[in-house]
Design a protein around this motif. Structure first.
Motif, PDB file in Angstrom:
ATOM      1  N   GLN A 197       4.246  83.151  18.937  1.00 44.96           N
ATOM      2  CA  GLN A 197       3.687  83.149  17.573  1.00 44.96           C
ATOM      3  C   GLN A 197       4.236  81.998  16.750  1.00 44.96           C
ATOM      4  O   GLN A 197       3.542  81.423  15.925  1.00 44.96           O
ATOM      5  CB  GLN A 197       4.014  84.479  16.865  1.00 44.96           C
ATOM      6  N   HIS A 198       5.515  81.632  16.987  1.00 43.73           N
ATOM      7  CA  HIS A 198       6.138  80.611  16.150  1.00 43.73           C
ATOM      8  C   HIS A 198       6.000  79.201  16.706  1.00 43.73           C
ATOM      9  O   HIS A 198       6.242  78.241  15.987  1.00 43.73           O
ATOM     10  CB  HIS A 198       7.626  80.925  15.955  1.00 43.73           C
ATOM     11  N   GLU A 236       5.618  73.194  23.298  1.00 46.17           N
ATOM     12  CA  GLU A 236       6.850  73.649  22.644  1.00 46.17           C
ATOM     13  C   GLU A 236       7.205  75.049  23.141  1.00 46.17           C
ATOM     14  O   GLU A 236       8.358  75.358  23.402  1.00 46.17           O
ATOM     15  CB  GLU A 236       6.635  73.662  21.124  1.00 46.17           C
ATOM     16  N   GLY A 267       4.752  75.662  17.692  1.00 39.82           N
ATOM     17  CA  GLY A 267       3.719  74.802  17.108  1.00 39.82           C
ATOM     18  C   GLY A 267       2.672  74.420  18.131  1.00 39.82           C
ATOM     19  O   GLY A 267       1.511  74.205  17.805  1.00 39.82           O
ATOM     20  N   SER A 307      12.581  77.495  17.946  1.00 39.75           N
ATOM     21  CA  SER A 307      11.211  77.679  17.445  1.00 39.75           C
ATOM     22  C   SER A 307      11.216  78.127  15.985  1.00 39.75           C
ATOM     23  O   SER A 307      10.385  77.710  15.199  1.00 39.75           O
ATOM     24  CB  SER A 307      10.433  78.669  18.321  1.00 39.75           C
ATOM     25  N   ASN A 308      12.190  78.978  15.599  1.00 35.51           N
ATOM     26  CA  ASN A 308      12.243  79.440  14.207  1.00 35.51           C
ATOM     27  C   ASN A 308      12.654  78.330  13.244  1.00 35.51           C
ATOM     28  O   ASN A 308      12.151  78.262  12.127  1.00 35.51           O
ATOM     29  CB  ASN A 308      13.196  80.631  14.070  1.00 35.51           C
ATOM     30  N   ASN A 330      17.680  81.832   9.106  1.00 35.82           N
ATOM     31  CA  ASN A 330      17.118  80.946   8.079  1.00 35.82           C
ATOM     32  C   ASN A 330      18.025  80.787   6.865  1.00 35.82           C
ATOM     33  O   ASN A 330      18.001  79.754   6.202  1.00 35.82           O
ATOM     34  CB  ASN A 330      15.740  81.459   7.632  1.00 35.82           C
ATOM     35  N   LYS A 371       8.678  73.245   9.216  1.00 42.57           N
ATOM     36  CA  LYS A 371       7.262  72.885   9.076  1.00 42.57           C
ATOM     37  C   LYS A 371       6.714  73.417   7.749  1.00 42.57           C
ATOM     38  O   LYS A 371       6.031  72.723   7.009  1.00 42.57           O
ATOM     39  CB  LYS A 371       6.484  73.476  10.258  1.00 42.57           C
ATOM     40  N   HIS A 372       7.062  74.691   7.446  1.00 46.58           N
ATOM     41  CA  HIS A 372       6.602  75.310   6.196  1.00 46.58           C
ATOM     42  C   HIS A 372       7.237  74.625   4.989  1.00 46.58           C
ATOM     43  O   HIS A 372       6.577  74.387   3.982  1.00 46.58           O
ATOM     44  CB  HIS A 372       6.946  76.808   6.183  1.00 46.58           C
ATOM     45  N   ARG A 384      12.106  75.090  13.715  1.00 48.24           N
ATOM     46  CA  ARG A 384      10.924  74.203  13.593  1.00 48.24           C
ATOM     47  C   ARG A 384       9.867  74.820  12.692  1.00 48.24           C
ATOM     48  O   ARG A 384       9.253  74.145  11.873  1.00 48.24           O
ATOM     49  CB  ARG A 384      10.331  73.943  14.987  1.00 48.24           C
ATOM     50  N   HIS A 385       9.654  76.135  12.864  1.00 48.98           N
ATOM     51  CA  HIS A 385       8.653  76.858  12.074  1.00 48.98           C
ATOM     52  C   HIS A 385       9.007  76.791  10.587  1.00 48.98           C
ATOM     53  O   HIS A 385       8.162  76.481   9.741  1.00 48.98           O
ATOM     54  CB  HIS A 385       8.629  78.330  12.552  1.00 48.98           C
ATOM     55  N   THR A 400      15.766  86.726  12.370  1.00 49.12           N
ATOM     56  CA  THR A 400      15.240  85.432  11.918  1.00 49.12           C
ATOM     57  C   THR A 400      15.693  85.110  10.500  1.00 49.12           C
ATOM     58  O   THR A 400      16.086  83.977  10.198  1.00 49.12           O
ATOM     59  CB  THR A 400      13.695  85.440  11.986  1.00 49.12           C
TER      60      THR A 400
END
Length: 713
Positions: A367-368, A374, A370, A468-469, A419, A475-476, A471-472, A415
């Motif tokens: 889901q995460h 990846e 991109g 992945s988190n 973050n 990105k946001h 990068r996610h 997560t």
């Protein structure tokens, strides 16, 4: 006796008679459907599904998996639709066959993106029903055993795919026997000469080792009998690919690997495992730090065993694994053993729950991610774990791949914890977030509301989930910062036409978005902020004469000519990743500055006098006049060149002066110009020109400093 009857005999030992009959019925259905079809070797095609079912029967799989094995090529090779299988054998079997068919259609020989897309399909199929992948693994194993009938190039492609994807999946599901056979067969097909040489060397070494091996085995067995402990001692052969990998990765000679003697002791219950451990430690001295307890803390794939290394006869190292029969079956068949021990809930929950947890993690990564590339990069990291076990402050055990850092740990907890992580304590002491963790440490994560992931974390995290988190989140973050900058840039141009974005009619904006093929205004503003579109061009299009909505625009008559005086955009220092400061001239608050719009990167800020902008000075669409906001915040890099006379301790005095002036040193280098003068080049972080002048004043006051220059280009 025919092949199906031999299989039925084997199934009678653990399945109900009516279940065995259902497997028989599936075989006869497959035989009829594949009638006239042959394999590359010339055998009737039905021998393949029968062989796949036999592999699953060795693992004691349930009757539905065996029926799916018999029918797994039906949809693809015979044209029989899924609906026909539903009516004949029910939904569950038909779904399994359909799942395996979809995996079989995957072609890994295409480019990397296609391979990654296919791997995503596999992850989804596994998540729906784990038996899909078990049937697929058995199918692949029989194909690997019969690779000889294929062309060398095709067999090498299948072997590479097996080593890269299927062997790690089998290992991750705890299926050790399957994984090692995949590796040895893949190795033989990929590197036939290397495989032959190692196999021959193993055969030669086995002859020389036989006597010592028997001596150790007898002494271990006698030790158990003396202590009154039930257990059987087995010699353990290292498999060819394992030997090859150790030689390659650890740069060890073949003789070093073969000098280690490996044994497995199988006992009746967990309590006996620890008693046997005590007995063998009293027989031979253990190697310090080489004991691992995977019974108390199982591996991620459910593997349980005690591992120890001993100084044996004549000082030879002996590796010993001690486990129960159930643990042995689970080690060999992994998740497949779930069906064998389904009467014993603790085993199901332990092994099956871990697999479910892993699959859940795989779906989360999907889901995460991109892109599919990846995703496969993240999952491949996760498929090759060499674990460390970390404790939370409350005593919960977290398992992470070797080399993991506190940031990986934070994301493993949750997560949101990852973050908002700002610092950590390892065993109650403050530690860097990049410090590799070791088994047994207690890690506490310190979080702060509003904190955001740092792009630098990507340089040291190891887990797919953390990568992945991060990068996610970045990105946001980048997207929202690009939208904010894009809006400021567009409004700045519109103000010069005596209007603002809020005054542009909604339907005019919709018309422009349609022209650009965009769904919402945020996407357009983000494109401007990232430098992919020019704010000036967008503004002219919004105010274009040929637009039907133009009459509605406030002050439409004057809108076509920009004002002569354009207010410069103010830089606050908090714009984030879409605004960066040029390294060539290192502008700081107080310097006259301009912005250069770079496609895909946003705005790069230079000093007005920067030589690198010479060729772009006439381009008003790419060069923007900027000013510093009154409330600019943050620290900015500046480079100084300091010439000073040789004196004992002068560099230390220089560093102290910089610290006292409340600046920090990023980089320092010293060159001798001649016997008397040294040139020190410094990269410092300051708040602005006023701070810099105070700093230079303090440095100039040092005895021995002859010249200070600020470097710009």
């Amino acid at each position: 006796m025919s092949g199906i009857e031999v299989l039925a005999d084997r199934l009678d030992s653990y399945l109900e008679p009516d279940q065995v009959n259902l497997v028989r019925r599936a075989y006869f259905y497959a035989e009829q459907a594949h009638d006239g079809q042959t394999r590359r070797s010339g055998e009737p095609y039905v021998t393949h599904p029968l062989a796949v079912a036999n592999i699953l029967a060795e693992m004691h799989m349930d009757h539905q998996s065996l029926m799916a094995a018999m029918l797994h090529d039906m949809i693809e090779d015979t044209g029989i639709p899924k609906e026909a299988l539903v009516s004949q054998f029910g939904d569950t079997v038909a779904d399994l066959v359909d799942g395996v068919s979809k995996l079989t259609q995957m072609t890994f020989e295409t480019k990397a993106e296609a391979q990654a897309e296919n791997f995503q399909k596999m992850a989804l199929a596994m998540a729906r029903d784990i038996r899909v992948i078990l049937v697929k693994l058995a199918d692949r194993l029989h194909n690997m055993r019969t690779l000889g009938a294929l062309r060398p190039d095709k067999s090498r492609r299948i072997a590479r795919e097996t080593l890269e994807i299927y062997a790690p999946i089998a290992n991750r599901l705890g299926m050790h026997s399957l994984s090692t056979e995949f590796e040895d067969l893949g190795f033989k097909a990929m590197y036939p000469m290397r495989s032959r040489m190692i196999a021959q060397a193993v055969r030669d070494a086995r002859g020389n080792r036989k006597e010592l091996l028997n001596q150790i085995l007898e002494s271990l067995q006698a030790c158990l009998e003396r202590e009154g402990l039930e257990g059987k001692v087995l010699g353990r052969e290292k498999h060819l690919y394992g030997i090859y990998e150790k030689m390659r990765e650890k740069r060890k000679a073949f003789s070093e690997i073969m000098d280690v003697y490996a044994f497995r002791i199988i006992v009746d219950k967990v309590d006996t495992c620890y008693r046997v451990l005590g007995a063998v430690h009293s027989l031979y001295k253990p190697f310090p730090g080489r004991f691992k307890d995977y019974i108390a803390i199982p591996k991620a794939n459910g593997y349980q065993s005690l591992h120890t290394t001993l100084f044996g006869l004549h000082g030879v190292p002996i590796e010993i694994q001690i486990r129960t029969q159930e643990m042995e079956d689970l080690a060999n068949n992994g998740i497949a053993a779930h069906w064998v021990y389904k009467s014993k809930d603790d085993v199901i929950n332990g092994n099956h729950a871990r697999t479910r947890q892993w699959l859940k993690g795989v779906l989360e990564l999907q889901q995460h991610a991109g892109s599919s590339l990846e995703f496969i990069e993240n999952v491949k990291i996760d498929l090759f774990p060499d674990e460390v076990y970390i404790f939370t402050p409350k005593g919960r055990i977290m398992e992470l791949p070797k080399g993991s850092t506190p940031v990986d740990f934070a994301y493993a907890v949750h997560t949101d914890v990852g973050n908002s992580c700002i610092a950590c304590r390892i065993n109650r002491r403050l530690a860097p977030l990049s410090e590799p963790l070791e088994s047994g440490q207690t890690v506490e994560i310190i979080t702060a509301p509003g904190a955001r992931p740092n792009p630098a974390w990507l340089n040291f995290v190891t887990t797919g989930k953390a990568r992945s988190n991060i990068r996610h989140a970045l990105k946001h973050q980048r997207q929202s910062e690009a939208i904010a900058l894009g809006e400021r840039l567009l409004d700045k141009v519109l103000v010069s036409f005596d209007t603002t974005l809020k005054q542009i009619p909604e339907r005019r904006i919709k018309a422009i978005l349609q022209d650009y093929g965009m769904e919402n205004l945020e996407d357009l503003l983000a494109d401007i902020g990232l430098g992919n579109r020019m704010a000036y061009v967008i503004a002219r299009n919004l105010l274009s004469n040929d637009a039907p909505a133009q009459a509605e625009i406030i002050q439409a008559d004057t809108a076509q000519q920009p004002s002569t005086e354009e207010a410069p955009l103010a830089i606050r220092g908090t714009e984030g990743m879409v605004v960066s400061f040029a390294r060539c001239c290192n502008p700081i608050p107080g310097d006259p500055i301009v912005g250069f719009i770079t496609t895909g990167k946003g705005m790069v800020i230079h000093q007005e006098t920067c030589n690198n902008l010479a060729e772009h000075r006439g381009n008003s669409e790419k060069i923007l006049h900027l000013t510093w906001d009154k409330n600019v915040s943050g620290e900015f890099t500046v480079e100084l060149r300091v010439e000073l006379e040789h004196q004992r301790g002068i560099i230390a005095q220089l560093a102290t002066s910089i610290t006292v002036a409340d600046a920090s040193i990023d980089k320092i280098s010293v060159d001798e110009r001649d016997g008397k003068i040294s040139v020190v080049q410094l990269a410092l972080r300051v708040r602005g020109r006023l701070h810099l002048s105070q700093l230079i004043k303090r440095i100039r006051a040092l005895q021995g400093v002859t010249r200070i220059t600020r470097l710009k280009n």
